[in-house]
Write an enzyme that holds these catalytic residues in place. Sequence first.
Site, PDB file in Angstrom:
ATOM      1  N   CYS A  63       0.831  -1.204   0.000  1.00 22.08           N
ATOM      2  CA  CYS A  63       0.000   0.000   0.000  1.00 22.08           C
ATOM      3  C   CYS A  63       0.866   1.255   0.000  1.00 22.08           C
ATOM      4  CB  CYS A  63      -0.914   0.006   1.222  1.00 22.08           C
ATOM      5  SG  CYS A  63      -1.959   1.472   1.361  1.00 22.08           S
ATOM      6  N   CYS A  76      -2.116   0.350   9.399  1.00 27.05           N
ATOM      7  CA  CYS A  76      -1.411  -0.937   9.471  1.00 27.05           C
ATOM      8  C   CYS A  76      -0.062  -0.734  10.158  1.00 27.05           C
ATOM      9  CB  CYS A  76      -1.161  -1.507   8.067  1.00 27.05           C
ATOM     10  SG  CYS A  76      -2.652  -1.907   7.132  1.00 27.05           S
ATOM     11  N   CYS A 150      -6.968   1.387   0.212  1.00 25.73           N
ATOM     12  CA  CYS A 150      -6.821   0.629   1.458  1.00 25.73           C
ATOM     13  C   CYS A 150      -6.962  -0.842   1.103  1.00 25.73           C
ATOM     14  CB  CYS A 150      -7.878   1.039   2.484  1.00 25.73           C
ATOM     15  SG  CYS A 150      -7.719   0.116   4.040  1.00 25.73           S
ATOM     16  N   GLN A 251     -18.605  -8.358  13.376  1.00 26.06           N
ATOM     17  CA  GLN A 251     -17.245  -8.834  13.158  1.00 26.06           C
ATOM     18  C   GLN A 251     -16.671  -8.139  11.932  1.00 26.06           C
ATOM     19  OE1 GLN A 251     -15.697 -10.582  15.330  1.00 26.06           O
ATOM     20  NE2 GLN A 251     -17.419 -11.315  16.563  1.00 26.06           N
ATOM     21  N   PHE A 278     -23.432 -11.868  25.730  1.00 30.45           N
ATOM     22  CA  PHE A 278     -22.916 -10.781  24.902  1.00 30.45           C
ATOM     23  C   PHE A 278     -23.269 -11.083  23.435  1.00 30.45           C
ATOM     24  CE2 PHE A 278     -20.102 -11.428  28.542  1.00 30.45           C
ATOM     25  CZ  PHE A 278     -20.103 -10.180  29.152  1.00 30.45           C
ATOM     26  N   GLU A 298     -27.872  -9.782  25.982  1.00 30.40           N
ATOM     27  CA  GLU A 298     -27.085  -8.662  25.472  1.00 30.40           C
ATOM     28  C   GLU A 298     -27.430  -7.408  26.268  1.00 30.40           C
ATOM     29  OE1 GLU A 298     -25.085  -5.732  23.703  1.00 30.40           O
ATOM     30  OE2 GLU A 298     -24.693  -7.845  23.302  1.00 30.40           O
ATOM     31  N   ASP A 346     -18.888 -13.864  24.095  1.00 31.49           N
ATOM     32  CA  ASP A 346     -18.045 -13.062  23.194  1.00 31.49           C
ATOM     33  C   ASP A 346     -18.091 -11.612  23.664  1.00 31.49           C
ATOM     34  OD1 ASP A 346     -16.601 -11.972  21.126  1.00 31.49           O
ATOM     35  OD2 ASP A 346     -18.175 -12.208  19.619  1.00 31.49           O
ATOM     36  N   CYS A 372     -11.315 -10.885  21.443  1.00 33.30           N
ATOM     37  CA  CYS A 372     -10.401 -10.112  20.603  1.00 33.30           C
ATOM     38  C   CYS A 372      -9.229  -9.580  21.416  1.00 33.30           C
ATOM     39  CB  CYS A 372     -11.141  -8.959  19.928  1.00 33.30           C
ATOM     40  SG  CYS A 372     -11.853  -7.762  21.079  1.00 33.30           S
TER      41      CYS A 372
END
Length: 414
Positions: A63, A76, A150, A251, A278, A298, A346, A372
């Site tokens: 890039c 990045c 991108c 996601q 969640f 949730e 999650d 994550c």
Amino acid sequence: MSTVTITIERLGAQGHGIAEGEDGPVYVPYALPGETLAIARNGDHGTVMSTSNPSPDRIEPICRHFNPDRDNCGGCSLQHLAAPAYLAFKRGLVVDALKSRGLTPEVGETIACHPGERRRTVFSVRKTEKELLLGFNRAETNHIVSIEECPIASPGIMARLAAIRAVAAALAQGSETFRLTVLETLSGLDLAAEGLKKLDDRQRRSVTEAVLSLKGIARVSVNGEIVLEPVKPVIDFGGVSVSPPPGAFTQATKPAEDAMAELVIGHIGKSKRVVDLFAGSGTFSLRIARKAKVHAVEGEDKPIKALDLAARNTQGLKPVTVEKRDLFRRPVTAQELKVFDAAVFDPPRAGAEVQVKELARSGIKTIVAVSCNPATLARDLKILVDAGYRITSVTPIDQFLWSPHVEAVALLSR
């Protein structure tokens, strides 16, 4: 500031090269293990001046905006690292986090992410006297590098970059910086602005005129309020169509979501009753409902309503019940959990410590943890292991391409 010569020994958790100095570690962005560098050192940070022996794992970035020597966009941090070493680095983040808690389960190879897969991108936007800046913040600064390409974003987003700019220009208020989340859906782009003041009538007209003159924009919202919705944004969760609320979590890539869902579904096996904690707008719940009864919990009102509406309008699903509940303040108790055969959780990056303590006490047979954040995942898994659970596998999944972030799915049984 001084100029010194160092040799990089390893990559740190943020993707920086690390050299051990006499007075502690020195962190050097864009440096790779084995490289000997002349750096301008400022405290424990260094800027590369020259490299005498480039690493064999160093590759040419693809890039134009990944340019550490000039105006690097900051989106990045690892485009210069060859794929095998890059995937090993991602796996290492998970392995190291688990080891820090005394956990040594089997950790699989990283499921790779590829260019052009990211369907959700968060841009920084600011209008100056000369131009509209729409792009990403240069690392550790508030300076926005306006982008022209991108490679991580989906072709559907990049093909409409001019349209995104036009809507962003209509939304801009003075020189204030705001965030614009762009989600590619099956019916068009969903643009959600955050950090703006409430739009006045003139601005609403301007946004409406911009959107109606463009193609491929499904919805525009500001701070969660819909400004214009020519068509409902629709995403697919395992064959179930869902219209997520403005700015709702999804996601980042569809392939990563599918990989996580496959692991979740495989692990719950023949479970007849599953609790999804969640649950968001139904990423896992609606897939699980193809084979088991689901109770989705949730904390946010709008996502759980979107999940409920999708479930009620889809044939062929097992019963789906929903509950709005702040799982940080009021977790589902061990006693309440006893009616379920399996649990999926999650949580956000902060993890699910309070809820996991209840899961640990519940004795529920099967648990799937999705995270994550390797650090909070390791903390939560340690609680479960200490309560008698066994980690049967951990799978790193890369959906944050060329960044120091990694998703992981852990399977537990007792």
